[in-house]
Design an enzyme around this catalytic site. Sequence first.
Site, mmCIF file in Angstrom:
data_model
loop_
_atom_site.group_PDB
_atom_site.id
_atom_site.type_symbol
_atom_site.label_atom_id
_atom_site.label_comp_id
_atom_site.label_asym_id
_atom_site.label_seq_id
_atom_site.Cartn_x
_atom_site.Cartn_y
_atom_site.Cartn_z
ATOM 1 N N ASP A 183 0.846 -1.193 0.000
ATOM 2 C CA ASP A 183 0.000 0.000 0.000
ATOM 3 C C ASP A 183 0.876 1.235 0.000
ATOM 4 O OD1 ASP A 183 -2.404 -1.415 0.057
ATOM 5 O OD2 ASP A 183 -2.373 -1.557 2.238
ATOM 6 N N ASP A 224 -7.041 -1.138 -4.547
ATOM 7 C CA ASP A 224 -8.109 -0.800 -3.603
ATOM 8 C C ASP A 224 -9.003 0.300 -4.157
ATOM 9 O OD1 ASP A 224 -7.027 -2.605 -1.779
ATOM 10 O OD2 ASP A 224 -5.790 -1.082 -0.815
#
Length: 224
Positions: A150, A184
């Site tokens: 991430d 995401d």
Amino acid sequence: MNAFRKIFTNGRLATLIIIAILLIDQAIKIWVKTSMTLHESIHITDWFYILFIENNGMAFGMQLGSKIVLSLFRVGAIGVLGYYIWLEVGRKARIGYLICLSMILAGAAGNLIDCMFYGLVFNNSSEFYQSYFVPFGTGYAPFLMGKVVDMFYFPLIETEWPQWMPFVGGEHFVFFSPVFNFADASISVGVVMLLLFYRKEISQITLKKKAPVEESPVEPVSEE
């Protein structure tokens, strides 16, 4: 427009969207993983940072059960969604609906790739050095046990809770603290668009193939 539709059929467009999202997602992740140390951040603006973290869970770093169960669940969900998209292409579904489904599928597949292969081809990330590729199978984790990369962090509001507030008084508060990746974001945008514009299609979801319409037999007309 007709020429465009002939070249980019619904199936081809869905495939192109999936491939494009996967390429962008993996390019960003590999760049971050091999160019930044773990927890290193790059200041873009006061409300946007590139912050390198890794997680074992679902979107936005959430946790859900064991790692192997989560990875196997992703494999099954992606397979079902891929089959459903194939059915919808055959049913001539609206192109916007297919785009949303393709975004969700690509996002889920992008994070699954991290779980499947990153542990096999990368060494373990560290705060003291940048990660790098290693011979296949000699990385930091076995198949399906890799960590998801991430990097997007948007602390839109940072402040301190007033001292008089019980339990949280004086503590640091960040509005929208999750760190997420391109996959995401693709999933989130696809889901939101489905809920806003394609609730009819959602209510009619089925994995059954549409039965062919049988023509009624034509009775012969008797001549008198």
